[in-house]
Structures are given as C-alpha cells and as structure tokens.
Design a protein around this motif. Structure first.
Motif, PDB file in Angstrom:
ATOM      1  N   ALA B  50      37.451  -7.114 -81.535  1.00  0.00           N
ATOM      2  CA  ALA B  50      38.390  -8.089 -82.273  1.00  0.00           C
ATOM      3  C   ALA B  50      37.774  -8.334 -83.776  1.00  0.00           C
ATOM      4  O   ALA B  50      38.463  -8.561 -84.379  1.00  0.00           O
ATOM      5  N   PRO B  72      38.550  -9.351 -88.903  1.00  0.00           N
ATOM      6  CA  PRO B  72      39.620  -9.211 -87.696  1.00  0.00           C
ATOM      7  C   PRO B  72      40.839  -8.972 -88.246  1.00  0.00           C
ATOM      8  O   PRO B  72      41.695  -8.325 -87.801  1.00  0.00           O
ATOM      9  N   ARG B  73      41.418  -9.653 -89.500  1.00  0.00           N
ATOM     10  CA  ARG B  73      42.692  -9.597 -90.150  1.00  0.00           C
ATOM     11  C   ARG B  73      43.100  -8.132 -90.248  1.00  0.00           C
ATOM     12  O   ARG B  73      44.340  -7.988 -90.529  1.00  0.00           O
ATOM     13  N   ILE B  77      45.247  -6.050 -84.716  1.00  0.00           N
ATOM     14  CA  ILE B  77      45.003  -6.436 -83.400  1.00  0.00           C
ATOM     15  C   ILE B  77      45.557  -8.015 -83.422  1.00  0.00           C
ATOM     16  O   ILE B  77      45.768  -8.439 -84.464  1.00  0.00           O
ATOM     17  N   MET B  79      45.048 -11.511 -80.724  1.00  0.00           N
ATOM     18  CA  MET B  79      44.227 -11.811 -79.470  1.00  0.00           C
ATOM     19  C   MET B  79      44.813 -13.007 -78.882  1.00  0.00           C
ATOM     20  O   MET B  79      45.301 -14.177 -79.446  1.00  0.00           O
ATOM     21  N   ALA B  85      44.157 -21.930 -77.855  1.00  0.00           N
ATOM     22  CA  ALA B  85      43.754 -21.665 -79.402  1.00  0.00           C
ATOM     23  C   ALA B  85      45.203 -21.823 -80.196  1.00  0.00           C
ATOM     24  O   ALA B  85      45.417 -21.511 -81.162  1.00  0.00           O
ATOM     25  N   VAL B  86      46.052 -23.077 -79.351  1.00  0.00           N
ATOM     26  CA  VAL B  86      47.224 -23.239 -80.162  1.00  0.00           C
ATOM     27  C   VAL B  86      47.061 -24.229 -81.335  1.00  0.00           C
ATOM     28  O   VAL B  86      46.342 -25.122 -80.869  1.00  0.00           O
ATOM     29  N   PHE B  87      47.232 -23.897 -82.587  1.00  0.00           N
ATOM     30  CA  PHE B  87      46.944 -24.893 -83.713  1.00  0.00           C
ATOM     31  C   PHE B  87      47.691 -26.162 -83.244  1.00  0.00           C
ATOM     32  O   PHE B  87      48.950 -26.273 -83.144  1.00  0.00           O
ATOM     33  N   PRO B  88      46.844 -27.511 -83.191  1.00  0.00           N
ATOM     34  CA  PRO B  88      47.333 -28.674 -82.786  1.00  0.00           C
ATOM     35  C   PRO B  88      48.307 -29.222 -84.010  1.00  0.00           C
ATOM     36  O   PRO B  88      49.096 -30.058 -83.744  1.00  0.00           O
ATOM     37  N   HIS B  89      48.244 -28.995 -85.054  1.00  0.00           N
ATOM     38  CA  HIS B  89      48.837 -29.622 -86.202  1.00  0.00           C
ATOM     39  C   HIS B  89      50.001 -28.891 -86.634  1.00  0.00           C
ATOM     40  O   HIS B  89      50.593 -29.104 -87.748  1.00  0.00           O
ATOM     41  N   PHE B  98      52.768 -18.266 -87.735  1.00  0.00           N
ATOM     42  CA  PHE B  98      51.715 -18.244 -88.511  1.00  0.00           C
ATOM     43  C   PHE B  98      51.175 -17.010 -88.926  1.00  0.00           C
ATOM     44  O   PHE B  98      51.044 -16.654 -90.405  1.00  0.00           O
ATOM     45  N   GLY B  99      51.015 -16.028 -88.069  1.00  0.00           N
ATOM     46  CA  GLY B  99      50.612 -14.748 -88.653  1.00  0.00           C
ATOM     47  C   GLY B  99      51.661 -13.918 -89.353  1.00  0.00           C
ATOM     48  O   GLY B  99      51.164 -13.159 -90.403  1.00  0.00           O
ATOM     49  N   MET B 102      51.444 -15.439 -92.854  1.00  0.00           N
ATOM     50  CA  MET B 102      50.186 -14.776 -93.673  1.00  0.00           C
ATOM     51  C   MET B 102      50.559 -13.403 -94.001  1.00  0.00           C
ATOM     52  O   MET B 102      49.744 -12.872 -95.170  1.00  0.00           O
ATOM     53  N   ARG B 146      52.860 -15.643 -79.830  1.00  0.00           N
ATOM     54  CA  ARG B 146      52.073 -15.740 -81.035  1.00  0.00           C
ATOM     55  C   ARG B 146      51.508 -14.329 -81.487  1.00  0.00           C
ATOM     56  O   ARG B 146      51.481 -13.643 -82.532  1.00  0.00           O
ATOM     57  N   MET B 150      53.167 -10.707 -84.027  1.00  0.00           N
ATOM     58  CA  MET B 150      52.507  -9.868 -84.909  1.00  0.00           C
ATOM     59  C   MET B 150      52.903  -8.343 -84.704  1.00  0.00           C
ATOM     60  O   MET B 150      52.705  -7.695 -85.584  1.00  0.00           O
TER      61      MET B 150
END
Lengths: 280, 346
Positions: B50, B72-73, B77, B79, B85-89, B98-99, B102, B146, B150
């Motif tokens: 990763a 990583p970006r 890949i 992950m 690791a779901v973004f709480p905000h 999100f990706g 980006m 998520r 991608m």
C-alpha cells in the motif's frame, strides 16, 4: 451466626462515614474556591458606598457604579487593550509552535521522544522570579522590554507546554488509519491533514488556544517586571492596588476573573484530555 | 492488467525482522489471501504494497510498474482497513466521493460512481448519514464502497471482517466474494481466519514468522501442506503428527504399524494425517479413547496413540465410549510425511 450478622451492620456504617468524609471534603474545597469568587462578584456589582458599608449584603444590588468607575479609571482601557493584545499574540504563538509539536509527538517515533516530552513539562519547573531578572536585562538589551511581543514571548513559554500536551493528546485520539485512508484515496500528507485531521481536531485546537489566552490573561509576575508603560491589566491592577479604593479593586478583580472562568469552563473537556483521561 | 510482483521484500524494525525476503507474484484479477497468526508479518507485507510502510529492501511492482518508491496515492490501489477508517466528519456520500473528488472528477461522474457503488453494497439509503449513525456492518460497507468507487487496479484489505459479529461476517464474506469478482480487480486480503481464507481465496499464501511457507490454492494448501506448520495451522482440528522410524528403505514404523513411505536417508521422520482421513476398523493404529465429542454431522474422538494426542473425525453413528480401544486405519493416499529437522514435506 453473630459474625455473619455483624458484618452487614459494620459495613454500611463505615461506608456512611466514608460518604460523610467525601461530602465534607467536596464542600470544603468548593467553598475554598467559590467563596472568594462569590464575594468578588457581590462587591463588584454593588455601589461604591455599599462596598465599604457594614453589614454586608448577601445578594448584589446590581448597581454598576463600581464597574463604571473602574472602566473610566485612567489607564484601565489601555491596560485592557494590552492584555488582550498580549494574550492574543501568546495564543497565536503557542498554537503555532505547540500544535506541530503535538502532532509530531503523536504521529512520529524519533530518538529522544520520551526525553522531549519530559523536557516540555520541565520548563514549568523553573520559577519565573528566578528567570525574571536575566530576562529583563536581556529584553532591555534587545529592545524587547515594555513591548507586547516581548511579554507575549514570555507568556508563550508558559503556555507552550500545555499547548503541546493538549494537542498531543488530541491528535493521538484521532486514529492514524483515517490519515492513511486519506493517503490511499489520493491525498498528500498535507492534504490529508487539512481535509481529515484538521476538521476533527479543530474544536480541541480552539480549546487549547483559549487556554493559552487565559494563561497570558492571568499572568502577573512577568507582566509586572517586563512592562512599564504598556502595562497589562494584571500588572496595572497590581501597581495601583495600594492606592486605589476598595471598590476599584473588587471591580478590577472581577474583570480579570470572570472572562478567565468563562473561558476555562468552555474548554474544560479538553483540559481533562490533556492528561489522556478522555482519549486512549 | 494489474499483476503484482513482490521481489525480495524484507522489513526490519530495529533488531526485529518482520519479513525475510518475500517473493510473491499475484496474477491479474487474482484473489490472494495472506493467512497467518498475529505477528507473522502479513499486515506489514500488505502495508508495504500500500505504501504505508517502506521495505528495508526489495521491490514491489504493480502492472509492470515499479511502485515501492511512490506515495500511496500514486500506486493505483485502494485499501479497506480493519477498523473501517470511515471519516467521521463527512457523510457517507462524501466518504465514498472523497477519492473521486481528490481526482477532480466532474460532479456528474462523482454522483454516478457513488450511486453505483452504494447500490452494489446496499447502502443507498444511508448516503446522508454520518459514520456515528452507522452500525459496524454498515461502516464496513461504506469502507468497501469507498474503495470500489476509486475503480482501482488493486484492492488491499486488512482483516476487513474481523470486527463484525459471526453471522454478519458470514453474510459479508459471500457478498465480498461476489462484488470483488465482478469488479475485476486484483485483491490482496489479509486475515488470520482460515475459514475466511479458504472460502474467499483463489490462492492462499500461508505466512509464518516473516516467511511465506506455502502459496497455493485452498485445496492444495489443505491437502498437501508444504510444511508441518501449514498442516498444524490449517484445519480444525489440525493434522495429527506421529514420529516414524525407518525399518527398511521406503518403509516406516508408525506407532507399531509398518507403512510404505518416502525413500530417505534419515532414520526418523514424521507421519501426518488429517483427522477425517482415518477409518475405524479391525486394523490400523492402536488408539485409546480419551474424549468423545458428538458434533452432529460427525463425532470428534480424541485418543491416545503411543502416548501422544490423536484426533479422529468418525461417523456420528459409531458407538464409541471413553476408554474404548480402537484401530484407526489411515487412508493410504492421504498420508503425508515431514522432515522433523527442516519441517518440510517429504
């Protein structure tokens, strides 16, 4: 049988005594803290005549005579402005330096990390009066004496350890996987910080900023030694304490204590987190 | 095309070696499971692929491109993390988007992909919620959606089901297998759960103490363990092992029984057999029954064979009691032999 019968009687009795001790201690500590604040508020909200009168009133008369006299007292406005200016500078400096340090402590392993954390705390071990004279001399040489930024630098050294520890605990409470997920989704380290970590940490960082502000706002010793013309409110009050009337002292005290109390109350959750009680 | 090639990858943490020179090639669209006990290095290997961990040595290639020096970006890949690791905000929609944001995809395309993956994972009714309002299983779905949104060449999964309860795990397992097969991505999936590994994998790489002990199809790993560790780790209950002594070249004595075996210049090797590969009858290993556990479809019998524990899975209608003396005949084609020094299969 008698032994069995005795224990249930003895245990509640002991527990009851323990409860009483706890309640008594809580009351004593609360009175210790709250009584002076109560007296301060009652007297600040009374007319100048009432402050010096006897017997005292238990409830304030909500007369703003003392406060308006204090506000209009020569030099108070300027001192108040200086206090706000120095505290704001302190806040910016301690978050500017403290938050990156807190982030580094929580995310990276580096040699001497433990020692660094210890040293951050150790800075609080030096009594300020010991440092005041050499500092004053150095400030006069560099021309920093009697300036807001000079005093803010000293206050920053006082506030910085707390800023580092609060933000350290704050960042530690945010799972590193969130950052890693952001990296795998196309973020650079900086973007991940800005888009994921910062929004989550912002309330805590604000709290840490307010705390730094309050430390500067309350600080009197360095302010009194290092400023002459540009007195902060604490230094100004200390200076004029001897010759000013009683009601001015009460009004000034209230003006200092109330904002600090409100600030600390607003951010109390994060101050507990400083020692890792809330997180980890 | 996203073939993954891991070449001589090693990782050392100070004095501790987490990975010893790993070589592994994963074919395009293959589902590879890294299986091992905790601390065997499987997660470290995944994180190296990763880009969340840098290898101490070696190379990682994806689709003919060397990527071990890339962040990583830039690796193509996605992950899925163990704790989701779901973004709480952010809302579920923004999490999945999100990706894509980006990548600066147009809004229309973002909406299309989010809707499609949300439908795929059956979370289209949750798109406006925040992670705090989701159950563990729903968060897991968001995390997978998520990653799928991608449309990556490679999906990496780090124990994605281990925080779910047993029933949900079973359901998600089947669903994941279908979704990932349809998405035509190459998958590396880390788990310590052998059932999960067997059911999902095209190929399983069994890891032990920083080495890949065997990388083969689930059935091959189960039937023909390349090393003693694989036999003892995979299978519940695990393989039985009994010391064997040479009588003649290619002939070995196992607990009083003489069996044909491999030709070896060693005097002592190990005989191994799966619990279900023995038959109770008139001949075979002498066994004294210690524990009888009727499990419904079959009965698990724990016996003493030459002072060692031996587990056998027998028909559930067999009348067996504690203290009984049994003869257990191993099926000839299922017997495996191991070298006790190298622990490798003979």
């Amino acid at each position: 049988m008698s032994v069995v019968a005795e224990i249930p009687i003895a245990a509640p009795a002991a527990r009851k005594a323990g409860n009483w001790l706890l309640v008594a201690t809580v009351i004593l500590l609360s009175v210790w803290v709250l009584l002076p604040i109560y007296l301060l508020i009652v007297n600040a909200l009374s007319s100048p005549e009432e402050v010096t009168a006897f017997p005292k009133r238990f409830l304030p008369s909500f007369d703003f005579g003392s406060l308006s006299f204090f506000i209009n007292f020569a030099g108070v406005g300027r001192a108040l402005w200086n206090s706000v200016l120095v505290a704001t500078l302190t806040m910016i400096l301690s978050i500017g330096f403290g938050a990156p340090a807190g982030y580094a402590l929580s995310r990276f392993d580096f040699p001497g990390k433990g020692t660094f954390r210890f040293l951050v705390l150790m800075t609080r071990a030096f009594p300020l009066p010991l440092l005041a004279l050499p500092l004053a001399v150095m400030f006069i040489r560099t021309g920093l004496d009697d300036t807001a930024i000079g005093l803010a630098l000293v206050h920053t050294t006082l506030a910085l350890p707390f800023a580092v520890l609060i933000t350290f605990s704050l960042f530690s409470g945010i799972p590193v996987e969130l950052e890693e997920a952001a990296w795998t989704l196309g973020c650079t380290r900086l973007q991940a910080f800005r888009k994921v970590i910062l929004p989550l940490a912002l309330p805590g960082i604000a709290a840490s900023a307010v705390f730094a502000f309050t430390i500067s706002w309350n600080e009197v010793f360095a302010a009194a030694v290092l400023t002459i013309e540009n007195r902060t409110l604490t230094a100004f009050l200390l200076q004029s304490l001897g010759e000013s009337p009683l009601y001015l002292k009460f009004a000034g005290g209230a003006a200092l204590v109330i904002p600090a109390l409100i600030f600390i109350f607003a951010v109390r959750k994060y101050l507990f987190a400083m020692w890792g009680i809330a997180n980890r | 095309m996203a073939e993954i090639a891991i070449k001589h990858v090693a990782k050392r943490f100070g004095g501790f070696t987490a990975l010893h020179s790993i070589d592994l090639t994963i074919a395009d669209q293959e589902f590879m499971v890294l299986l091992g006990a905790s601390g065997c290095g499987k997660t470290t290997l995944l994180r190296i692929v990763a880009g969340l961990e840098t290898p101490s040595q070696g190379e990682v290639w994806i689709g003919g491109r060397r990527i071990d020096h890339l962040p990583p970006r830039d690796r193509g890949i996605a992950m899925v993390f163990q704790n989701y690791a779901v973004f709480p905000h952010l809302t579920v929609f923004e999490n999945i988007a999100f990706g894509l944001r980006m990548k600066k995809l147009p809004q229309q395309e973002v909406e299309r992909r989010v809707t499609r993956t949300a439908e795929l994972m059956h979370i289209e009714q949750l798109l406006k919620r925040y992670s705090g309002q989701l159950s563990g299983g729903q968060r897991q779905r968001v995390a997978v959606a998520r990653a799928l949104a991608m449309e990556p060449d490679v999906i990496l999964m780090d124990e994605p089901l281990s925080n779910l309860d047993a029933l949900l795990r079973l359901e998600m397992r089947a669903e994941l297998k279908g979704v990932l097969a349809a998405s035509k991505t190459t998958t590396i999936y880390v788990t310590h759960d052998q059932v999960e590994a067997m059911s999902l994998a095209d190929r399983i790489a069994v890891m032990h103490q920083g080495h890949i002990v065997q990388a083969a199809s689930p059935v091959e790993v189960y039937r023909n363990p390349a090393a003693r560790f694989v036999g003892s780790f995979i299978g519940n209950p695990p393989m039985n092992f009994i010391p064997a002594t040479k009588t003649a070249n290619g002939s070995w004595t196992v607990a009083g029984l003489t069996l044909p075996g491999p030709k070896s210049d060693k005097h002592k090797i190990e005989f191994a057999i799966r619990p279900e590969d023995v038959d109770a009858g008139d001949e075979g290993l002498h066994a004294t029954v210690r524990v009888v556990e009727p499990l419904g479809p079959h009965t698990l019998v724990t016996c003493d064979v030459e002072g060692g524990l031996f587990r056998a899975i027998l028909e559930s209608n067999a009348a067996i009691a504690v203290g009984d003396h049994l003869r257990l005949a191993p099926k000839a084609d299922r017997i495996r032999w191991f070298d006790p020094e190298t622990t490798n299969a003979l």
